[in-house]
Scaffold this motif. Structure first.
Motif, mmCIF file in Angstrom:
data_model
loop_
_atom_site.group_PDB
_atom_site.id
_atom_site.type_symbol
_atom_site.label_atom_id
_atom_site.label_comp_id
_atom_site.label_asym_id
_atom_site.label_seq_id
_atom_site.Cartn_x
_atom_site.Cartn_y
_atom_site.Cartn_z
ATOM 1 N N SER A 73 45.060 30.269 32.871
ATOM 2 C CA SER A 73 43.926 29.637 32.178
ATOM 3 C C SER A 73 44.400 28.466 31.320
ATOM 4 O O SER A 73 43.688 27.479 31.162
ATOM 5 N N ASN A 88 47.257 35.867 33.149
ATOM 6 C CA ASN A 88 45.908 35.335 32.928
ATOM 7 C C ASN A 88 45.950 34.152 31.964
ATOM 8 O O ASN A 88 45.326 33.114 32.203
ATOM 9 N N ALA A 93 44.773 36.465 38.667
ATOM 10 C CA ALA A 93 44.674 35.465 37.594
ATOM 11 C C ALA A 93 44.117 34.157 38.154
ATOM 12 O O ALA A 93 43.254 33.512 37.539
ATOM 13 N N THR A 148 50.041 41.503 33.240
ATOM 14 C CA THR A 148 48.792 40.874 33.677
ATOM 15 C C THR A 148 48.257 39.859 32.675
ATOM 16 O O THR A 148 47.884 38.740 33.048
ATOM 17 N N GLU A 149 48.214 40.257 31.415
ATOM 18 C CA GLU A 149 47.608 39.404 30.393
ATOM 19 C C GLU A 149 48.336 38.061 30.291
ATOM 20 O O GLU A 149 47.708 37.013 30.146
ATOM 21 N N HIS A 163 40.338 34.462 38.966
ATOM 22 C CA HIS A 163 39.431 34.465 37.820
ATOM 23 C C HIS A 163 39.474 33.167 37.014
ATOM 24 O O HIS A 163 38.454 32.738 36.488
ATOM 25 N N PHE A 164 40.687 32.552 36.898
ATOM 26 C CA PHE A 164 40.813 31.448 35.938
ATOM 27 C C PHE A 164 41.043 30.074 36.569
ATOM 28 O O PHE A 164 40.949 29.066 35.870
#
Ligand code: NAP
Ligand code: GDD
Length: 326
Positions: free
Chosen positions: A70, A66, A110, A62-63, A113-114
């Motif tokens: 972003s 993201n 992702a 996940t990270e 959110h980004f």
């Protein structure tokens, strides 16, 4: 300059799409997994590796997704990454599900959110139909009945893409693409296995080609044509789902016959051996897609014929292997 993020950029479609978007003037970002041996042969085929911004990441992580979204701040995201080989999906069902199903949720989150304004393409598949059809054909309204762990994982990816469109007002499209091939196809898929095998027999470095079910039929198109349809879906004002196919199908036998013919080999049946190892636990007998919606709304149609596709694949493999010639 528009910015596109492609997951699966090192795969067949990723390379064709990257090449297509660069020609359109896009700035292209590509998600790549860490591997002990880098896998850039397809991007090198087009000579475009140095024009891509690579971002390290994995659909399992996940990270990293993201961070990739972003960093890229994309206008368009093409989620092509997958464990894409149906045969392997019975042997690695959990991994296939993690990547192809939950991986889609991870990348959608992702984007949500980004880069919430980004348009999102999900690589869905005709495998989702299984043996379901209406009058011998499949289109956007045909009921889905997946018959492999791969197809089931892709069904989840398809529906979560639709759900995020309906729930969060995101621009998400699912392309239900029928089989598409090219000289950049992975070696384990039947078309490339045949073109490579025929080239080996022609050059005298193999004496047989071992295959499974010769009777199954697929609607085979050209990857270079199909990535254009992905892009067209994201240029629409409203997000929708589309079937992409040629509307003509052939059997594995037909593919063999055409491939041996392209190499100028007579009596092809003497070289083909049926091997139970390549028979699947559950099979799709035929796929035949109706892409009328894409043809009308996107103005898309396939350009390369089956015969041209087979010939292109065989000729490329003959060239590739010519230095082994006996
Ligand atoms: P492919 O050649 O097998 O490429 C798959 C790509 O996904 C590779 O770049 C691979 O990276 C990457 N990948 C695999 N697991 C990953 C993970 N955990 N995290 C990040 N990346 C990962 O597939 P393709 O033929 O280009 O197909 C593209 C997409 O369309 C796939 O989703 C496939 O399921 C779908 N699809 C294909 C067809 C078809 O006929 N080709 C038809 C319908 C739908 P590595 O290079 O590191 O392995
Ligand atoms: N791979 C393979 N190897 N397939 C064989 C063989 C063999 O030796 N012999 C016969 N086949 C048959 C398979 O049983 C299947 O019916 C057909 O050839 C096509 O197999 P693949 O080329 O592996 O493709 P696929 O149709 O299972 O899946 C591809 O198309 C899907 C879209 O319909 C993949 O690209 C999937 O990722 C994609 O979603």
């Amino acid at each position: 300059m528009k910015r596109a993020l492609i997951t699966g950029i090192t795969g067949q479609d990723g390379a064709y799409l990257a090449q297509f978007l660069l020609e359109k003037g896009y700035e292209v970002f590509g998600l790549i997994r860490r591997t002990s041996s880098p896998n850039f042969w397809r991007l090198d085929y087009f000579g475009i590796k140095d024009r891509i911004h690579f971002l390290e990441g994995d659909l399992l992580d996940t990270e990293s997704l993201n961070l990739a979204v972003s960093t890229a701040q994309p206008d368009e995201v093409y989620n092509l990454a997958a464990q894409s080989f149906v045969g392997t999906s019975w042997k690695q069902a959990v991994l296939t599900t993690e990547v192809n199903a939950l991986g889609v949720t991870r990348i959608l989150n992702a984007v949500k959110h980004f880069a919430p304004k980004a348009k999102f393409y999900q690589a869905s598949t005709s495998e989702m139909y299984g043996n379901s059809h209406l009058n011998g054909k499949q289109d956007e309204n045909t009921p889905l009945h997946p018959r492999s762990p791969y197809a089931i994982s892709k069904l989840y990816g398809h529906w979560i893409t639709i759900n995020y469109r309906e729930s969060f007002d995101m621009f998400t499209c699912s392309g239900i693409l029928f089989n598409h091939e090219s000289p950049l196809r992975g070696i384990e898929f039947v078309t490339r296995k045949i073109s490579d095998g025929v080239a080996r027999i022609k050059h005298g470095i193999a004496s047989e080609l071992r295959l499974g079910n010769l009777d199954s039929k697929r609607d085979w198109g050209f990857s270079g044509d199909y990535v254009q349809a992905m892009w067209l879906m994201l240029q629409q004002n409203q997000p929708e789902d589309f079937v992409i196919s040629t509307g003509i199908n052939h059997s594995v036998t037909d593919f063999c016959e055409a491939a041996f013919q392209s190499a100028g080999i007579q009596n092809w049946k003497q070289y083909v051996v049926i091997d139970q190892a390549f028979i699947r636990p559950a099979e799709l007998n035929f796929l035949l897609g109706m892409s009328n919606k894409a043809r009308e709304k996107l103005g898309w149609q396939p350009k390369k014929t089956f015969e041209q596709l087979v010939d292109m694949m065989v000729k490329t493999d003959l060239d590739r292997l010519s230095h082994y010639k006996k």
